[in-house]
Scaffold this active site. Sequence first.
Site, PDB file in Angstrom:
ATOM      1  N   ASP A 144      42.466  36.288  40.500  1.00 65.47           N
ATOM      2  CA  ASP A 144      41.534  36.372  39.372  1.00 65.47           C
ATOM      3  C   ASP A 144      40.363  35.410  39.547  1.00 65.47           C
ATOM      4  O   ASP A 144      40.513  34.342  40.149  1.00 65.47           O
ATOM      5  CB  ASP A 144      42.300  36.056  38.074  1.00 65.47           C
ATOM      6  CG  ASP A 144      41.583  36.573  36.837  1.00 65.47           C
ATOM      7  OD1 ASP A 144      40.580  37.300  36.972  1.00 65.47           O
ATOM      8  OD2 ASP A 144      42.039  36.246  35.720  1.00 65.47           O
ATOM      9  N   TRP A 158      33.150  33.537  39.869  1.00 71.80           N
ATOM     10  CA  TRP A 158      32.702  32.931  41.130  1.00 71.80           C
ATOM     11  C   TRP A 158      31.276  33.397  41.447  1.00 71.80           C
ATOM     12  O   TRP A 158      30.407  32.602  41.815  1.00 71.80           O
ATOM     13  CB  TRP A 158      33.669  33.338  42.241  1.00 71.80           C
ATOM     14  CG  TRP A 158      33.410  32.750  43.596  1.00 71.80           C
ATOM     15  CD1 TRP A 158      33.925  31.588  44.089  1.00 71.80           C
ATOM     16  CD2 TRP A 158      32.592  33.313  44.638  1.00 71.80           C
ATOM     17  NE1 TRP A 158      33.484  31.388  45.370  1.00 71.80           N
ATOM     18  CE2 TRP A 158      32.665  32.426  45.738  1.00 71.80           C
ATOM     19  CE3 TRP A 158      31.818  34.465  44.750  1.00 71.80           C
ATOM     20  CZ2 TRP A 158      31.989  32.669  46.938  1.00 71.80           C
ATOM     21  CZ3 TRP A 158      31.142  34.706  45.943  1.00 71.80           C
ATOM     22  CH2 TRP A 158      31.227  33.807  47.020  1.00 71.80           C
ATOM     23  N   SER A 176      44.410  46.612  38.016  1.00 67.83           N
ATOM     24  CA  SER A 176      45.400  46.939  36.991  1.00 67.83           C
ATOM     25  C   SER A 176      45.057  48.272  36.322  1.00 67.83           C
ATOM     26  O   SER A 176      43.906  48.742  36.410  1.00 67.83           O
ATOM     27  CB  SER A 176      45.447  45.834  35.932  1.00 67.83           C
ATOM     28  OG  SER A 176      44.280  45.872  35.131  1.00 67.83           O
ATOM     29  N   THR A 177      46.023  48.853  35.649  1.00 65.79           N
ATOM     30  CA  THR A 177      45.739  50.099  34.907  1.00 65.79           C
ATOM     31  C   THR A 177      44.671  49.813  33.840  1.00 65.79           C
ATOM     32  O   THR A 177      43.902  50.698  33.480  1.00 65.79           O
ATOM     33  CB  THR A 177      47.022  50.651  34.238  1.00 65.79           C
ATOM     34  OG1 THR A 177      47.722  49.569  33.607  1.00 65.79           O
ATOM     35  CG2 THR A 177      47.956  51.287  35.248  1.00 65.79           C
ATOM     36  N   LEU A 213      55.460  40.655  57.748  1.00 62.19           N
ATOM     37  CA  LEU A 213      55.222  40.459  56.313  1.00 62.19           C
ATOM     38  C   LEU A 213      55.057  41.818  55.654  1.00 62.19           C
ATOM     39  O   LEU A 213      54.392  42.702  56.196  1.00 62.19           O
ATOM     40  CB  LEU A 213      53.916  39.653  56.142  1.00 62.19           C
ATOM     41  CG  LEU A 213      53.339  39.504  54.730  1.00 62.19           C
ATOM     42  CD1 LEU A 213      54.173  38.541  53.893  1.00 62.19           C
ATOM     43  CD2 LEU A 213      51.895  39.014  54.780  1.00 62.19           C
ATOM     44  N   ARG A 233      48.173  33.830  31.829  1.00 57.75           N
ATOM     45  CA  ARG A 233      48.905  35.002  31.336  1.00 57.75           C
ATOM     46  C   ARG A 233      49.283  35.900  32.507  1.00 57.75           C
ATOM     47  O   ARG A 233      48.789  35.740  33.620  1.00 57.75           O
ATOM     48  CB  ARG A 233      48.069  35.780  30.308  1.00 57.75           C
ATOM     49  CG  ARG A 233      46.719  36.210  30.837  1.00 57.75           C
ATOM     50  CD  ARG A 233      45.914  37.020  29.798  1.00 57.75           C
ATOM     51  NE  ARG A 233      44.542  37.147  30.229  1.00 57.75           N
ATOM     52  CZ  ARG A 233      43.563  36.312  29.882  1.00 57.75           C
ATOM     53  NH1 ARG A 233      43.797  35.316  29.057  1.00 57.75           N
ATOM     54  NH2 ARG A 233      42.343  36.478  30.360  1.00 57.75           N
ATOM     55  N   HIS A 292      33.694  40.141  44.289  1.00 62.12           N
ATOM     56  CA  HIS A 292      34.801  40.990  44.746  1.00 62.12           C
ATOM     57  C   HIS A 292      34.837  41.055  46.275  1.00 62.12           C
ATOM     58  O   HIS A 292      35.901  41.045  46.888  1.00 62.12           O
ATOM     59  CB  HIS A 292      34.675  42.398  44.157  1.00 62.12           C
ATOM     60  CG  HIS A 292      34.848  42.423  42.661  1.00 62.12           C
ATOM     61  ND1 HIS A 292      35.858  41.765  42.019  1.00 62.12           N
ATOM     62  CD2 HIS A 292      34.114  43.023  41.682  1.00 62.12           C
ATOM     63  CE1 HIS A 292      35.757  41.963  40.697  1.00 62.12           C
ATOM     64  NE2 HIS A 292      34.698  42.705  40.476  1.00 62.12           N
TER      65      HIS A 292
HETATM   66  C1  IPE Z   1      44.322  40.868  36.200  1.00 56.63           C
HETATM   67  O1  IPE Z   1      43.073  40.276  36.071  1.00 56.63           O
HETATM   68  C2  IPE Z   1      44.247  42.036  37.125  1.00 56.63           C
HETATM   69  C3  IPE Z   1      43.889  41.731  38.505  1.00 56.63           C
HETATM   70  C4  IPE Z   1      43.704  40.556  39.024  1.00 56.63           C
HETATM   71  C5  IPE Z   1      43.731  42.889  39.339  1.00 56.63           C
HETATM   72  P1  IPE Z   1      42.104  40.637  34.863  1.00 56.63           P
HETATM   73  O2  IPE Z   1      40.923  39.761  35.007  1.00 56.63           O
HETATM   74  O3  IPE Z   1      41.863  42.106  34.824  1.00 56.63           O
HETATM   75  O4  IPE Z   1      43.000  40.253  33.608  1.00 56.63           O
HETATM   76  P2  IPE Z   1      42.602  39.797  32.148  1.00 56.63           P
HETATM   77  O5  IPE Z   1      41.652  40.821  31.619  1.00 56.63           O
HETATM   78  O6  IPE Z   1      41.966  38.464  32.276  1.00 56.63           O
HETATM   79  O7  IPE Z   1      43.904  39.755  31.423  1.00 56.63           O
HETATM   80  C1  IPE Z   2      39.692  39.621  39.694  1.00 61.82           C
HETATM   81  O1  IPE Z   2      38.475  39.055  39.337  1.00 61.82           O
HETATM   82  C2  IPE Z   2      39.531  40.948  40.389  1.00 61.82           C
HETATM   83  C3  IPE Z   2      39.943  42.101  39.595  1.00 61.82           C
HETATM   84  C4  IPE Z   2      40.416  42.088  38.385  1.00 61.82           C
HETATM   85  C5  IPE Z   2      39.807  43.383  40.236  1.00 61.82           C
HETATM   86  P1  IPE Z   2      37.754  39.412  37.971  1.00 61.82           P
HETATM   87  O2  IPE Z   2      36.850  40.566  38.217  1.00 61.82           O
HETATM   88  O3  IPE Z   2      38.751  39.619  36.891  1.00 61.82           O
HETATM   89  O4  IPE Z   2      36.918  38.104  37.733  1.00 61.82           O
HETATM   90  P2  IPE Z   2      36.650  37.371  36.343  1.00 61.82           P
HETATM   91  O5  IPE Z   2      37.982  37.166  35.695  1.00 61.82           O
HETATM   92  O6  IPE Z   2      35.774  38.271  35.557  1.00 61.82           O
HETATM   93  O7  IPE Z   2      35.989  36.090  36.733  1.00 61.82           O
HETATM   94 MG    MG Z   3      39.608  38.390  35.529  1.00 64.90          MG
END
Ligand code: IPE
Ligand code: IPE
Ligand code: MG
Length: 256
Positions: A31, A36, A76-77, A146, A207, A48
């Site tokens: 996350d 970043w 995630s879904t 792995l 979380r 990303h």
């Molecule tokens: C969780 O991150 C899903 C992934 C890292 C793929 P999110 O950024 O989507 O989660 P929330 O919205 O903070 O719970």
């Molecule tokens: C995690 O980074 C990647 C995915 C959920 C796909 P985020 O895109 O959630 O990055 P933040 O949480 O907005 O910084």
């Molecule tokens: Mg995020």
Amino acid sequence: MNMDYVAKLEAATGLKFDPAKLPRHIAIVMDGNGRWAKQRGQKRSSGHRAGVEALEDVVIACRNLGVGYLTVYAFSTENWSRPAAEVSTLMSLLSEFAASKLKRLRDNQVEVRVLGDFAGLPVLQRAALNRLMSATANVRTPDEGLVLNLALNYGGRSEILAGLKRAAAELSPRELQEMTEERFGGFLATAGQPDPDLLIRTSGELRLSNFLLWQLAYAEFYFTEILWPDFDAVELFRAICAYQQRNRRFGALLSE
Ligand code: IPE
Ligand code: IPE
Ligand code: MG
């Protein structure tokens, strides 16, 4: 386990590593890509992109350390509810990753699997992932390699429900009544794999976001403020050393 590699990380961090307490399975919520990028005045997509490189580093680090299973939350879904342009960037990065890292993953004995609703992914991504999975399916040996689980279009509750439905379709009413936790685990996407010992979440969020709800029952949790694109072998090593300091009691009392 590559002991020279361990020695370098010990020197870089000043931490002591215990080879006897290696987590067999590590799960990561990758996350903070968006934040970043924002910190650098860049578009979320560049975060990303940098996140994919961090993943590659961490996979190789797991191989060097002898970790057997790595499960990463990649989409995630719930992530479908992001703006269409961001979803489409993430999907393109996914197929790019599958094609461009195939050789390196195979050469490093990394077997890739997908957890989640595969059929719900776009056709291009399914094709690229199918190529990656079949190219890496037999690369592990009994002592080396792995398993990399990519949680894609994944949700923990829906995984449990899908397992329940499959169990109901395959088992007799009697077998269903006598269901055990262990047997039910065999109906989940991680069937046959040990549960994660260590869960890492980057970016300071505290979380689970619907990740591996069943499998994380007894995992040790490690949260760090580091944003995912900045996470690397050194940060992974810090997390593992922190894990090695924990007392895993599993509800019992410590004998020490
Ligand atoms: C969780 O991150 C899903 C992934 C890292 C793929 P999110 O950024 O989507 O989660 P929330 O919205 O903070 O719970
Ligand atoms: C995690 O980074 C990647 C995915 C959920 C796909 P985020 O895109 O959630 O990055 P933040 O949480 O907005 O910084
Ligand atoms: Mg995020």
